[in-house]
Design an enzyme around this catalytic site. Structure first.
Site, mmCIF file in Angstrom:
data_model
loop_
_atom_site.group_PDB
_atom_site.id
_atom_site.type_symbol
_atom_site.label_atom_id
_atom_site.label_comp_id
_atom_site.label_asym_id
_atom_site.label_seq_id
_atom_site.Cartn_x
_atom_site.Cartn_y
_atom_site.Cartn_z
ATOM 1 N N HIS A 74 -16.908 12.520 12.730
ATOM 2 C CA HIS A 74 -17.388 11.548 11.742
ATOM 3 C C HIS A 74 -17.269 12.003 10.304
ATOM 4 O O HIS A 74 -17.610 11.247 9.394
ATOM 5 C CB HIS A 74 -18.857 11.213 11.999
ATOM 6 C CG HIS A 74 -19.042 10.207 13.093
ATOM 7 N ND1 HIS A 74 -19.001 8.855 12.869
ATOM 8 C CD2 HIS A 74 -19.246 10.360 14.409
ATOM 9 C CE1 HIS A 74 -19.186 8.216 14.013
ATOM 10 N NE2 HIS A 74 -19.336 9.107 14.969
ATOM 11 N N LYS A 96 -26.509 1.292 1.245
ATOM 12 C CA LYS A 96 -26.074 2.356 2.141
ATOM 13 C C LYS A 96 -26.909 3.580 1.791
ATOM 14 O O LYS A 96 -27.635 3.572 0.802
ATOM 15 C CB LYS A 96 -24.590 2.658 1.967
ATOM 16 C CG LYS A 96 -24.180 2.817 0.488
ATOM 17 C CD LYS A 96 -22.679 3.000 0.301
ATOM 18 C CE LYS A 96 -21.872 1.754 0.514
ATOM 19 N NZ LYS A 96 -20.880 1.870 1.569
ATOM 20 N N ARG A 97 -26.814 4.652 2.607
ATOM 21 C CA ARG A 97 -27.523 5.866 2.234
ATOM 22 C C ARG A 97 -27.139 6.296 0.823
ATOM 23 O O ARG A 97 -26.000 6.098 0.392
ATOM 24 C CB ARG A 97 -27.197 6.991 3.247
ATOM 25 C CG ARG A 97 -27.893 6.814 4.571
ATOM 26 C CD ARG A 97 -29.411 6.775 4.432
ATOM 27 N NE ARG A 97 -29.903 8.089 4.099
ATOM 28 C CZ ARG A 97 -30.325 8.990 4.982
ATOM 29 N NH1 ARG A 97 -30.367 8.676 6.259
ATOM 30 N NH2 ARG A 97 -30.747 10.169 4.602
ATOM 31 N N LYS A 131 -20.932 8.772 -2.088
ATOM 32 C CA LYS A 131 -20.865 7.309 -2.054
ATOM 33 C C LYS A 131 -20.912 6.711 -3.471
ATOM 34 O O LYS A 131 -20.652 5.546 -3.680
ATOM 35 C CB LYS A 131 -21.997 6.744 -1.193
ATOM 36 C CG LYS A 131 -21.839 7.061 0.311
ATOM 37 C CD LYS A 131 -22.998 6.516 1.116
ATOM 38 C CE LYS A 131 -22.938 6.831 2.592
ATOM 39 N NZ LYS A 131 -22.128 5.861 3.378
ATOM 40 N N THR A 165 -18.996 1.222 7.749
ATOM 41 C CA THR A 165 -19.119 0.024 8.587
ATOM 42 C C THR A 165 -19.781 -1.089 7.790
ATOM 43 O O THR A 165 -19.599 -2.265 8.102
ATOM 44 C CB THR A 165 -19.949 0.301 9.861
ATOM 45 O OG1 THR A 165 -21.156 0.981 9.486
ATOM 46 C CG2 THR A 165 -19.152 1.136 10.847
ATOM 47 N N LYS A 176 -19.285 -5.333 7.680
ATOM 48 C CA LYS A 176 -20.345 -6.353 7.793
ATOM 49 C C LYS A 176 -20.261 -7.332 6.624
ATOM 50 O O LYS A 176 -20.411 -8.540 6.800
ATOM 51 C CB LYS A 176 -21.714 -5.681 7.830
ATOM 52 C CG LYS A 176 -21.908 -4.742 9.015
ATOM 53 C CD LYS A 176 -23.212 -3.952 8.852
ATOM 54 C CE LYS A 176 -23.228 -2.716 9.719
ATOM 55 N NZ LYS A 176 -24.280 -1.765 9.295
HETATM 56 C C1 PLP Z 1 -24.223 -0.615 8.521
HETATM 57 C C2 PLP Z 1 -25.398 0.143 8.090
HETATM 58 C C3 PLP Z 1 -25.246 1.357 7.433
HETATM 59 C C4 PLP Z 1 -23.880 1.947 7.113
HETATM 60 O O1 PLP Z 1 -23.439 1.472 5.878
HETATM 61 P P1 PLP Z 1 -22.195 2.143 5.105
HETATM 62 O O2 PLP Z 1 -21.999 1.206 3.965
HETATM 63 O O3 PLP Z 1 -21.044 2.114 6.049
HETATM 64 O O4 PLP Z 1 -22.599 3.498 4.712
HETATM 65 C C5 PLP Z 1 -26.373 2.033 7.038
HETATM 66 N N1 PLP Z 1 -27.601 1.546 7.269
HETATM 67 C C6 PLP Z 1 -27.791 0.362 7.889
HETATM 68 C C7 PLP Z 1 -29.173 -0.126 8.098
HETATM 69 C C8 PLP Z 1 -26.703 -0.378 8.329
HETATM 70 O O5 PLP Z 1 -26.899 -1.544 8.965
#
Ligand code: PLP
Length: 796
Positions: A344, A532-533, A538, A640, A644
């Site tokens: 990962h 995101k985190r 990032k 991911t 979404k």
């Molecule tokens: C999809 C998701 C992430 C991952 O988001 P990235 O933009 O890919 O870092 C993190 N937290 C939650 C709650 C998510 O649904």
């Protein structure tokens, strides 16, 4: 299941009086929720037992997905969707005067993950069930999740995430399937007529008790898989011990993945805990239904999600050798052929390492086996004349008295995959080129995906309905059918309805933010979202500097647009990650300054959404116009969140990193904004020791202004709290290329903002994003995992 609304209503009323001993009208929302859960669980259990029987009788190959995290979110809406009873239940409850949404509010998100990695595991469970793969999750039932985030005076404050406080009605405890896990002690080696046997003595035992959660398939109730979560308890003969004793601490709390908490003994105990418990129950089950242990790789696939479960390699060896009496070579073949591994991250600071002396002390037999694997691997490559000092150094499992888990995982498995095309290439060519020479056949790519049923059907019912009206229902089972939406690109009434759906989703988020945080935003504005985190790579900082720049331009009267912008941030920072927490404070300080500035005429708003989790994510993704995916190229393995957003018709503003590259290839350059350094350029700079950040600062007046504003009193700031950010950019030479990408980022952003004003063209771009998103369903990912790695006879 609940063939009619009347059947459901009767069953519901009966169940309610049974469990609450009163009429449903007098019940609390919690009791009403409990009743619904029990009704659903009763129905699920019928098929769940049957699935287990069928699996046993048919002796089908089973897949076990080992993951330290499963970020499953709320399960009630998931079961309603996948069992196809959402409408019957919602309408039935409504007649009884009960609002389904209030019942859904009763459930707490299961806080069993940090972010992307854990959510991926949850999406994969859904898709394995859907694809008819007997695929099960194996993880830890943490008593406390990561933490609940509150923002107080702009700072992140962490509260215990007590998701289990009122009990968790979707799990079933299986005490009879408990397993003893052994820690500490010593190993006695006994020579029995030339055959060495190993006896683990003076160990401390911990009881691993499984809790099973059913994973149902969309549109077929026949195949119900299991998410097995292990809870640590003191062993039966030691129950008189203090409840605070070390044993039950193992499943106490989830660790934050801040890439630097390595070395914590409890974390290693957790890793061995769910690996040993999971493998023990798998082998027991396997032996009940199969004759020869040599058949294991044909009947069992063990997949490890990142290196956290990499102890599967030595633990399976231990079981085969010490308990099944198999010799090393055979045990090794079985192990390698059973296990597969997903990488990962390529960030060196994120690669897991464990002190050899800690592993020897905590897991004496396991460390012996790891040392033996290491020794044999080194002999093997020497005998093949592959060895040179660089290769030896980079491939060794044990080096500098540390165990490198990624190398253990590569050597001990038959498949190694990255999570996007770009990441898989970087992994094999730049990070593990030596392994790629030794084991070229192991490397493959499996681009991540997301459950489009959760993040589109369930999270965005308005859009789901519109899509279904246009192209029928087929897309729910075959996400590629979304491509049929392309036919509506010139249909202006469809495009209008598409933007109406988006508008309603923006209103829904607006209401939520007003209710929970008292913030007012304008749903007509562009919603520019980065959730995101919080992490340096990032680059939430790049986004923040952009907003500061826009602010400066407006204040300077040199910039005016008639589009308003709402900048939405969300995400947790690891509690020990000071830099990331300072970024949160900076965003909130900027929000404070901008949101109350009367001069701005509401042209700008900045919002930091508290406690970003799956449920809040389901509100945010459908409401976004711009999806910020701006990681330093080469650092984000896939992402991911980007997928979404895409399914929900947001347009990506991103770097050529991770799966962004594949999104661009699907939608075409005109439907995405990709900017900045490429991964090759970034990797080259790293090789050369970086670039000249000071140069960017000195030669870019607008950029210089915003960087100076971090420390010149622009923010009310007595403590010089943003100095560390300033230093990271200049003194530490901007390791994440924020300054280098600043101009191209601003340009890309401006292009998208202008595009947004051309309403019809923008709507077409949104439509194209939705239409081309099908590839990014986790159904597609799982299909590929199965075809190339697990090879189970599935039904779909
Ligand atoms: C999809 C998701 C992430 C991952 O988001 P990235 O933009 O890919 O870092 C993190 N937290 C939650 C709650 C998510 O649904």
């Amino acid at each position: 299941m609940f063939k009619s609304q009347a059947i459901f209503q009767n069953a519901y009323k009966k169940k309610f009086s049974e469990i609450a001993g009163k009429k449903y009208e007098d019940g609390t929302a919690w009791e009403q929720y409990q009743t619904l859960v029990m009704l659903i669980m009763e129905q699920i259990k019928l098929n769940w037992n049957q699935t287990n029987c069928n699996n046993a009788v048919n002796k089908k190959k089973q897949v076990y997905y080992f993951s330290m995290e499963f970020l499953i979110g709320k399960l009630l809406p998931y079961y309603l969707t996948n069992l196809g009873i959402g409408e019957v239940v919602q309408k039935g409850l409504k007649v009884l005067g009960i609002d389904l949404d209030i019942l859904i509010d009763q459930e707490k998100d299961a806080g069993l993950g940090n972010g992307g990695l854990g959510r991926l595991a949850a999406c994969f469970l859904d898709s394995m069930a859907f694809m008819g793969i007997p695929g099960h999750g194996n993880g830890i039932r943490y008593q406390f999740g990561l933490f609940e985030q509150k923002i107080v005076n702009g700072f992140q404050v962490e509260a215990q995430e007590e998701w289990l406080k009122e009990g968790y009605p979707w799990e079933i405890k299986k005490p009879e399937k408990s397993v003893i896990i052994k820690y500490f002690g010593n190993v006695d080696t006994v020579n029995n007529n030339g055959k060495l046997t190993f006896i683990h003595e003076n160990y401390e035992s911990v009881l691993a008790v499984p809790y099973d959660v059913p994973i149902v398939s969309y549109d077929s109730n026949e195949n119900i898989n299991t998410l097995r979560l292990w809870c640590a308890e003191p062993p039966a003969d030691r129950q008189d011990y203090e409840p605070s004793c070390h044993q039950s601490a193992i499943s106490h709390v989830l660790y934050p993945d801040d890439f630097s908490q390595s070395g914590k003994q409890l974390r290693l105990e957790q890793e061995y805990f769910f690996v040993a418990a999971g493998l023990s129950s798998i082998i027991q089950h396997f032996k009940k239904h199969n004759n020869s242990i040599f058949d294991l790789p044909n009947k069992v696939a063990v997949h490890i999600n990142d290196t956290h479960p990499a102890l599967c390699v030595p633990e399976l060896m231990r079981i085969l050798i010490d308990e099944e009496g198999i010799d090393w070579e055979d045990a090794w073949d079985i192990t390698v052929n059973t296990i597969s591994y997903t990488n990962h991250t390529i960030m060196p600071e994120a690669l897991e390492k464990w002190q050899l002396h800690l592993v020897r002390y905590l897991l004496p037999r396991i460390s012996m086996i790891i040392e033996e694997i290491d020794k044999r691997f080194k002999q093997d490559i020497s005998s093949k004349n592959l060895a040179n000092s660089e290769l030896m150094r980079n491939t060794a499992i044990i080096w500098d008295d540390e165990i490198r888990m990624a190398n253990l995982a590569v050597i001990g498995s038959h498949s190694v995959n990255g999570v996007s095309k770009l990441h898989s290439e970087i992994l094999k060519n730049n990070v593990q080129p030596e392994f790629n020479t030794i084991y070229p056949h192991k490397y493959n790519n499996k681009t991540n995906g997301i459950s489009h049923r959760r993040f589109l059907m369930e999270a965005n019912p308005g859009l789901a309905e519109l899509i279904t009206q246009a192209i029928g229902e087929g897309w729910k089972k075959n996400s590629f059918e979304l491509n049929n939406l392309v036919a509506y690109k010139e249909d202006s009434s469809f495009l209008t309805r598409l933007s109406e759906v988006k508008f309603r989703n923006k209103c829904r988020l607006q209401e939520y933010l007003f209710k929970t945080q008292g913030i007012k935003i304008n749903p007509n504005a562009i919603f520019d979202v980065q959730v995101k985190r919080i992490h340096a790579y990032k680059r939430q900082l790049l986004n923040t500097l952009k907003i500061m720049d826009i602010y400066n331009l407006i204040k300077d009267h040199s910039h005016f647009t008639d589009v308003q912008h709402v900048f939405i941030f969300g995400g947790k920072a690891a509690p020990g990650y000071h830099y990331a927490k300072t970024i949160i404070k900076l965003i909130n300080a900027l929000a404070q300054k901008i949101n109350k500035d009367q001069d701005l005429n509401d042209q700008l708003k900045v919002v930091f959404v508290e406690n970003f989790n799956v449920s809040i994510a389901e509100l945010i993704y459908p409401a976004a116009d711009i999806s910020e995916q701006i990681s330093t190229a080469s650092r984000e393995a896939s992402g991911t969140g980007n997928m979404k957003f895409m399914f929900n018709g947001a347009v990506t503003l991103g770097t050529p990193d991770g799966a962004n590259v594949e999104i661009r290839n699907k939608v075409g350059d005109e439907n995405i904004e990709i900017f900045g350094l490429t991964s090759d350029e970034v990797i080259n700079y790293y090789r050369l020791g970086g670039y000249n950040a000071l140069n960017e600062y000195e030669n870019n007046p607008r950029l210089k202004i915003v960087i100076d504003q971090l420390v010149n009193g622009f923010f009310p700031d007595i403590e010089k709290e943003y100095q560390i950010i300033y230093n990271s950019l200049l003194e530490e030479n901007d390791q994440f290329f924020v300054l280098k990408d600043f101009n191209p980022y601003i340009e890309g952003f401006n292009k998208l903002s202008l595009h947004f004003k051309k309403t019809e063209s923008w709507q077409k771009t949104c439509l194209t994003n939705i239409a081309k998103a099908g590839y990014f369903s986790s159904d597609r990912s799982i299909k590929e995992y199965n075809q190339d790695i697990w090879r189970v006879d599935n039904t779909r």
